[in-house]
Design a protein around this motif. Structure first.
Motif, PDB file in Angstrom:
ATOM      1  N   UNK A 122       0.817  -1.217   0.000  1.00  0.00           N
ATOM      2  CA  UNK A 122       0.000   0.000   0.000  1.00  0.00           C
ATOM      3  C   UNK A 122       0.854   1.272   0.000  1.00  0.00           C
ATOM      4  N   UNK A 123       2.022   1.189   0.653  1.00  0.00           N
ATOM      5  CA  UNK A 123       2.896   2.371   0.725  1.00  0.00           C
ATOM      6  C   UNK A 123       3.980   2.377  -0.368  1.00  0.00           C
ATOM      7  N   UNK A 124       3.713   1.563  -1.402  1.00  0.00           N
ATOM      8  CA  UNK A 124       4.643   1.459  -2.546  1.00  0.00           C
ATOM      9  C   UNK A 124       5.991   0.861  -2.155  1.00  0.00           C
ATOM     10  N   UNK A 125       6.005   0.193  -1.028  1.00  0.00           N
ATOM     11  CA  UNK A 125       7.220  -0.491  -0.569  1.00  0.00           C
ATOM     12  C   UNK A 125       7.331  -1.824  -1.340  1.00  0.00           C
ATOM     13  N   UNK A 126       8.448  -2.062  -2.051  1.00  0.00           N
ATOM     14  CA  UNK A 126       8.552  -3.326  -2.790  1.00  0.00           C
ATOM     15  C   UNK A 126       8.717  -4.518  -1.845  1.00  0.00           C
ATOM     16  N   UNK A 127       8.103  -5.614  -2.201  1.00  0.00           N
ATOM     17  CA  UNK A 127       8.209  -6.827  -1.377  1.00  0.00           C
ATOM     18  C   UNK A 127       8.418  -8.026  -2.305  1.00  0.00           C
ATOM     19  N   UNK A 128       9.268  -8.935  -1.866  1.00  0.00           N
ATOM     20  CA  UNK A 128       9.552 -10.090  -2.713  1.00  0.00           C
ATOM     21  C   UNK A 128       9.076 -11.362  -2.016  1.00  0.00           C
ATOM     22  N   UNK A 129       8.460 -12.227  -2.802  1.00  0.00           N
ATOM     23  CA  UNK A 129       7.959 -13.513  -2.298  1.00  0.00           C
ATOM     24  C   UNK A 129       8.633 -14.630  -3.089  1.00  0.00           C
ATOM     25  N   UNK A 130       8.976 -15.698  -2.399  1.00  0.00           N
ATOM     26  CA  UNK A 130       9.572 -16.851  -3.104  1.00  0.00           C
ATOM     27  C   UNK A 130       8.445 -17.683  -3.712  1.00  0.00           C
ATOM     28  N   UNK A 131       8.586 -17.994  -5.004  1.00  0.00           N
ATOM     29  CA  UNK A 131       7.581 -18.839  -5.668  1.00  0.00           C
ATOM     30  C   UNK A 131       7.737 -20.283  -5.180  1.00  0.00           C
ATOM     31  N   UNK A 132       6.627 -20.934  -4.911  1.00  0.00           N
ATOM     32  CA  UNK A 132       6.715 -22.333  -4.455  1.00  0.00           C
ATOM     33  C   UNK A 132       5.834 -23.226  -5.318  1.00  0.00           C
ATOM     34  N   UNK A 133       6.145 -24.513  -5.247  1.00  0.00           N
ATOM     35  CA  UNK A 133       5.338 -25.505  -5.960  1.00  0.00           C
ATOM     36  C   UNK A 133       5.295 -26.779  -5.116  1.00  0.00           C
ATOM     37  N   UNK A 134       4.490 -27.725  -5.542  1.00  0.00           N
ATOM     38  CA  UNK A 134       4.407 -29.001  -4.825  1.00  0.00           C
ATOM     39  C   UNK A 134       5.796 -29.645  -4.844  1.00  0.00           C
ATOM     40  N   UNK A 135       6.217 -30.183  -3.733  1.00  0.00           N
ATOM     41  CA  UNK A 135       7.559 -30.786  -3.668  1.00  0.00           C
ATOM     42  C   UNK A 135       7.648 -32.044  -4.513  1.00  0.00           C
ATOM     43  N   UNK A 136       8.827 -32.288  -5.045  1.00  0.00           N
ATOM     44  CA  UNK A 136       9.090 -33.601  -5.638  1.00  0.00           C
ATOM     45  C   UNK A 136       9.221 -34.597  -4.478  1.00  0.00           C
ATOM     46  N   UNK A 137       9.143 -35.867  -4.829  1.00  0.00           N
ATOM     47  CA  UNK A 137       9.289 -36.904  -3.806  1.00  0.00           C
ATOM     48  C   UNK A 137      10.628 -36.727  -3.076  1.00  0.00           C
ATOM     49  N   UNK A 138      11.671 -36.461  -3.866  1.00  0.00           N
ATOM     50  CA  UNK A 138      13.018 -36.338  -3.309  1.00  0.00           C
ATOM     51  C   UNK A 138      13.088 -35.195  -2.295  1.00  0.00           C
ATOM     52  N   UNK A 139      12.577 -34.030  -2.711  1.00  0.00           N
ATOM     53  CA  UNK A 139      12.638 -32.850  -1.833  1.00  0.00           C
ATOM     54  C   UNK A 139      11.819 -33.101  -0.569  1.00  0.00           C
ATOM     55  N   UNK A 141      11.135 -35.968   0.874  1.00  0.00           N
ATOM     56  CA  UNK A 141      11.841 -36.877   1.783  1.00  0.00           C
ATOM     57  C   UNK A 141      12.980 -36.139   2.486  1.00  0.00           C
ATOM     58  N   UNK A 142      13.675 -35.326   1.722  1.00  0.00           N
ATOM     59  CA  UNK A 142      14.851 -34.635   2.257  1.00  0.00           C
ATOM     60  C   UNK A 142      14.471 -33.633   3.350  1.00  0.00           C
ATOM     61  N   UNK A 143      13.393 -32.900   3.144  1.00  0.00           N
ATOM     62  CA  UNK A 143      13.068 -31.811   4.075  1.00  0.00           C
ATOM     63  C   UNK A 143      11.802 -32.071   4.894  1.00  0.00           C
ATOM     64  N   UNK A 144      11.039 -33.095   4.518  1.00  0.00           N
ATOM     65  CA  UNK A 144       9.728 -33.379   5.110  1.00  0.00           C
ATOM     66  C   UNK A 144       8.758 -32.220   4.894  1.00  0.00           C
ATOM     67  N   UNK A 145       8.930 -31.544   3.789  1.00  0.00           N
ATOM     68  CA  UNK A 145       8.042 -30.433   3.463  1.00  0.00           C
ATOM     69  C   UNK A 145       7.404 -30.712   2.108  1.00  0.00           C
ATOM     70  N   UNK A 146       6.087 -30.515   2.005  1.00  0.00           N
ATOM     71  CA  UNK A 146       5.428 -30.831   0.731  1.00  0.00           C
ATOM     72  C   UNK A 146       5.385 -29.648  -0.242  1.00  0.00           C
ATOM     73  N   UNK A 147       6.038 -28.535   0.120  1.00  0.00           N
ATOM     74  CA  UNK A 147       6.174 -27.409  -0.813  1.00  0.00           C
ATOM     75  C   UNK A 147       7.663 -27.107  -0.983  1.00  0.00           C
ATOM     76  N   UNK A 148       8.064 -26.863  -2.203  1.00  0.00           N
ATOM     77  CA  UNK A 148       9.469 -26.514  -2.436  1.00  0.00           C
ATOM     78  C   UNK A 148       9.552 -25.234  -3.252  1.00  0.00           C
ATOM     79  N   UNK A 149      10.654 -24.495  -3.152  1.00  0.00           N
ATOM     80  CA  UNK A 149      10.788 -23.302  -3.960  1.00  0.00           C
ATOM     81  C   UNK A 149      10.964 -23.663  -5.434  1.00  0.00           C
ATOM     82  N   UNK A 150      10.542 -22.776  -6.305  1.00  0.00           N
ATOM     83  CA  UNK A 150      10.750 -23.002  -7.739  1.00  0.00           C
ATOM     84  C   UNK A 150      12.177 -22.549  -8.046  1.00  0.00           C
ATOM     85  N   UNK A 151      12.990 -23.504  -8.485  1.00  0.00           N
ATOM     86  CA  UNK A 151      14.401 -23.181  -8.723  1.00  0.00           C
ATOM     87  C   UNK A 151      14.644 -22.876 -10.192  1.00  0.00           C
ATOM     88  N   UNK A 152      15.699 -22.160 -10.447  1.00  0.00           N
ATOM     89  CA  UNK A 152      16.032 -21.828 -11.830  1.00  0.00           C
ATOM     90  C   UNK A 152      16.950 -22.925 -12.367  1.00  0.00           C
TER      91      UNK A 152
END
Lengths: 156, 428
Positions: A122-139, A141-152
Motif C-alpha cells: 500500500x505504501x509502494x514499498x517493494x516486497x519479494x515472495x519466493x515462488x513455491x510448488x508441490x515438492x518432488x518426492x526427493x525434496x 523426503x529430504x526436508x519433510x516439506x510438501x512445498x518446495x521453492x521453484x528453482x532456476x
C-alpha cells in the motif's frame, strides 16, 4: 517451504555490503569454507537478494503486516499466481540468487537461484515472495516439506 | 653392444579418490569446498557419501538425513548425480592410462595400475613420481586422490588407505623394520576381504593386526579363512597373488532394479517400474553382448514377506517384447497388486555370448498365462531403432509408453542413472 537462503560472498557486490549492513549476516560453515551471507525469514527484518531488471538489490522478504495491503506470507504458491489470485498486485517475476537453501533444518545446495515475485504494498514499498510448488518426492523426503521453492534450471 | 637393462621391479599402484562423490561435486560447485557436505542417496533420505568435515562432525555413511542435520546443523546436502561422477571417473581412468600400460577399473573411485614405469614416465624417484601423478589428477580432473604403491594389490590398497586424505604411501621402499611397524599398526579389518566374521575368527586366535596375521602359519590361515585368506597372507608377504584385471570376467548374472521411489501399491505404477527396469536390464545385456534365458524377479513388500519368481525360456534372448512380457507376468503371479512394494530386482541369468549361440531351426514360443504366445524377436527392428536413438540422444529419450506413469522419475535427469549403470568396473 524455503525458510532461508545463503549466498556466497563473491556473489554480492562490495558496494551493497555496507549499504545494507550485510557484514552482520556473514557466516562460515567450516574453517576452510568461504564466507556466506545468510538470509532467514525468521529474522526481525527479513531480506532477500534480488536481481530485478539487471539491478542487484536487497528487498524485504514477504510481509508480516496485515495493514500493508499485500498477502501476509513469505511465499507465493505458483498455482495461485497462475490462477490470477495475485494479479491485483501486478507481480513481476524476479531472480533470487542463492547458493544454499534452508528448509526445516536442512541446508541444501541450489545451483543458480530461485524464482520470486516482486510487488508493491500500500505504501509502494517493494516486497519479494519466493515462488513455491508441490515438492518432488526427493525434496519432500529430504526436508519433510510438501512445498518446495521453484528453482532456476533445476529440480531437486 | 648395449648392456642388458636391469629388470624393472613389478609394482602395483592403488589410486583411491578422497570422498569421491563430494569431491566430484566440489569440482563444479566451489561453494562446497571446505564445508561439511553430505551426498544423499536415491530417495534423498540417507547420506551415501560425506566430506571429511562432515565425518569429523560425527556423521556416518548411511545415516538418515534427519539425524545428520541434527548432528551437524551447518552441513549442506547435495543430491547425487552418478552421471557426473562417471564423467570424472572416466577422466581419471584416461589419465591413468597415459602413465601406465595396465589399469584396472576397480570401482567408480578406485583403480589399480601397474606402477613399475612411473619413475621413467615422470623422470624421478617413485615417491616423487607418485606425488606428481597425484598432482596431475588434482589439476586435470579436480579430484584429490590418495595413492599406495607396493609389490601387491593388498599392500598397495593398505598404502592408499593409510595415507588418506591426499597422501602417497610407497611401501616397497620401506626398511624391514618400517614394514613390520606398518603391518603392526594395521588392524586385520582393514584388509579387503576380512569382514566382521573373519575378523572375529582371527581374534579368537589372538590375531588382531596384519603383522600377527603374517606370523601365523599359512596353512592355518587357509584352514581358517579358505584359500582367499591364504591369498591375503601371501600378498601381505609381498608375494603377488591377485593380478591387475583389465577386463571384467563374464557375468554369471546381470541385475537391475532397486527402490521404487518409496513404496507403491498402485498396479499401474508397479508395472511402470517393471518396464523401466526391463529397459535398464536390456541396456546392460546389450552392453555385455549376451542373451539371457533365465529371468528372476524379486520383490520387497512393505509389512509382508518378500517374493521371488522365475521363468526359464526355451531360447536365449534380449528382446524387449519378450522380457517385458515375462516380467509383467511375474509381477502378476506375485499377487502384489494392491500390496505396497518398496524394492524390485530383475535378474537375468543363464547368460550366453551372442556369437556362441546355435539358434534352433524351429520356432519356439513362450506362452503367458493369459494364452498370449510370444516368439523371440532378437532383431526386433523397433527395439534396434530405439537403442540407436537412445545411444545418440541420451538414455530413455525413447522409452516404453508404460513408463509414462512415472513422470517424476523421468523429469528428473539425475534419476536417469544409477551407480550400477556405470559399466566396466570390477565391483559395485
Amino acid at each position: 517451504m524455503c525458510q532461508g537462503i545463503s549466498l556466497a560472498r563473491c556473489e554480492i557486490p562490495e558496494s551493497l555490503i555496507e549499504r545494507y549492513r550485510l557484514q552482520e549476516r556473514i557466516i562460515r560453515r567450516g574453517d576452510d569454507g568461504g564466507d556466506e551471507y545468510r538470509f532467514l525469514l525468521a529474522e526481525r527484518t527479513p531480506l532477500l537478494p534480488v536481481w530485478d531488471e539487471n539491478q542487484f538489490v536487497m528487498l524485504p522478504w514477504g510481509n508480516r503486516d496485515r495493514r500493508a495491503g499485500v498477502p501476509v506470507s513469505g511465499w507465493c504458491p505458483q498455482e495461485s499466481l497462475e490462477s490470477g489470485a495475485w494479479s491485483h498486485w501486478e507481480p513481476r517475476e524476479v531472480f533470487i540468487p542463492a547458493t544454499f537453501g534452508f528448509d526445516r533444518g536442512v541446508w541444501y545446495q541450489i545451483r543458480e537461484g530461485l524464482k520470486g515475485i516482486l510487488l508493491a504494498d500500500r505504501r509502494e514499498q517493494p516486497r519479494v515472495y519466493i515462488l513455491t510448488q508441490r515438492s518432488t518426492h526427493y525434496y519432500e523426503v529430504m526436508t519433510r516439506n510438501n512445498r518446495e521453492p521453484v528453482m532456476v534450471g533445476e529440480t531437486i | 653392444m648395449a648392456g642388458k637393462e636391469p629388470a624393472v621391479k613389478k609394482l602395483i599402484g592403488h589410486l583411491d579418490s578422497d570422498c569421491f562423490y563430494v569431491s566430484a561435486e566440489r569440482v563444479r560447485f566451489r561453494a562446497l569446498r571446505g564445508i561439511p557436505v553430505g551426498v544423499l542417496g536415491n530417495q534423498g533420505a540417507c547420506v551415501i557419501a560425506k566430506s571429511y568435515e562432515l565425518k569429523a562432525a560425527g556423521v556416518k555413511t548411511g545415516v538418515p538425513i534427519w539425524d545428520a542435520r541434527r548432528i551437524c546443523p551447518e552441513a549442506v546436502f547435495v543430491k547425487r548425480d552418478f552421471r557426473w561422477y562417471e564423467v570424472l571417473s572416466r577422466k581419471m581412468l584416461d589419465l591413468l592410462h597415459e602413465v601406465s600400460p595396465t589399469v584396472e577399473y576397480y570401482s567408480i573411485d578406485e583403480m589399480f595400475f601397474d606402477a613399475s614405469q612411473l619413475p621413467r614416465v615422470f623422470g624421478t624417484s617413485m615417491e616423487a613420481a607418485t606425488q606428481q601423478l597425484q598432482q596431475r589428477m588434482l589439476e586435470e580432473v579436480g579430484v584429490p586422490v590418495s595413492i599406495g604403491i607396493a609389490e601387491t594389490r593388498t599392500l598397495a590398497k593398505l598404502g592408499s588407505d593409510s595415507s588418506k586424505p591426499f597422501g602417497v604411501h610407497v611401501l616397497h621402499d620401506l626398511t624391514e623394520r618400517e614394514h613390520r611397524e606398518f603391518l603392526r599398526s594395521t588392524p586385520v579389518e582393514e584388509l579387503c576381504g576380512i569382514g566382521r566374521r573373519s575378523a572375529q575368527k582371527l581374534a579368537d586366535h589372538k590375531i588382531y593386526n596384519c603383522l600377527e596375521f603374517i606370523r601365523a602359519d599359512s596353512t592355518f590361515i587357509r584352514k581358517l579363512l579358505t584359500i582367499k585368506g591364504e591369498g591375503l597372507w601371501w600378498e601381505l608377504q609381498g608375494e603377488p597373488v591377485q593380478k591387475i584385471v583389465t577386463q571384467r570376467p563374464p557375468h554369471k548374472a546381470i541385475s537391475r532394479g532397486g527402490s521404487v521411489g518409496g513404496k507403491t501399491a498402485d498396479p499401474v505404477e508397479q508395472q511402470a517400474w517393471i518396464v523401466r527396469n526391463v529397459e535398464r536390464l536390456i541396456e546392460a545385456i546389450d552392453y555385455h553382448g549376451v542373451f539371457t534365458r533365465h529371468l528372476v524377479l524379486t520383490l520387497e513388500r512393505v509389512n509382508d514377506h518378500g517374493w521371488a519368481g522365475q521363468v526359464v525360456l526355451a531360447e536365449p534372448t534380449n528382446s524387449f517384447k519378450m522380457l517385458a512380457a515375462v516380467y509383467r507376468e511375474l509381477l502378476e503371479r506375485s499377487d502384489s497388486r494392491r500390496k505396497a512394494i518398496s524394492h524390485m530386482h530383475l535378474i537375468a541369468q543363464k547368460l550366453s555370448y551372442r556369437d556362441e549361440i546355435q539358434r534352433t531351426l524351429f520356432e519356439t514360443a513362450w506362452v503367458a498365462s493369459n494364452g498370449d504366445r510370444l516368439t523371440d524377436h532378437p532383431l526386433d527392428k523397433v527395439a534396434d531403432l530405439k537403442q540407436q536413438i537412445n545411444q545418440k540422444i541420451g538414455r530413455f529419450a525413447i522409452r516404453s509408453g508404460e513408463t509414462l506413469h512415472l513422470p517424476e522419475i523421468y523429469a528428473d535427469e539425475t534419476n536417469d542413472y544409477d551407480i550400477c549403470d556405470v559399466q566396466g568396473k570390477m565391483c559395485f
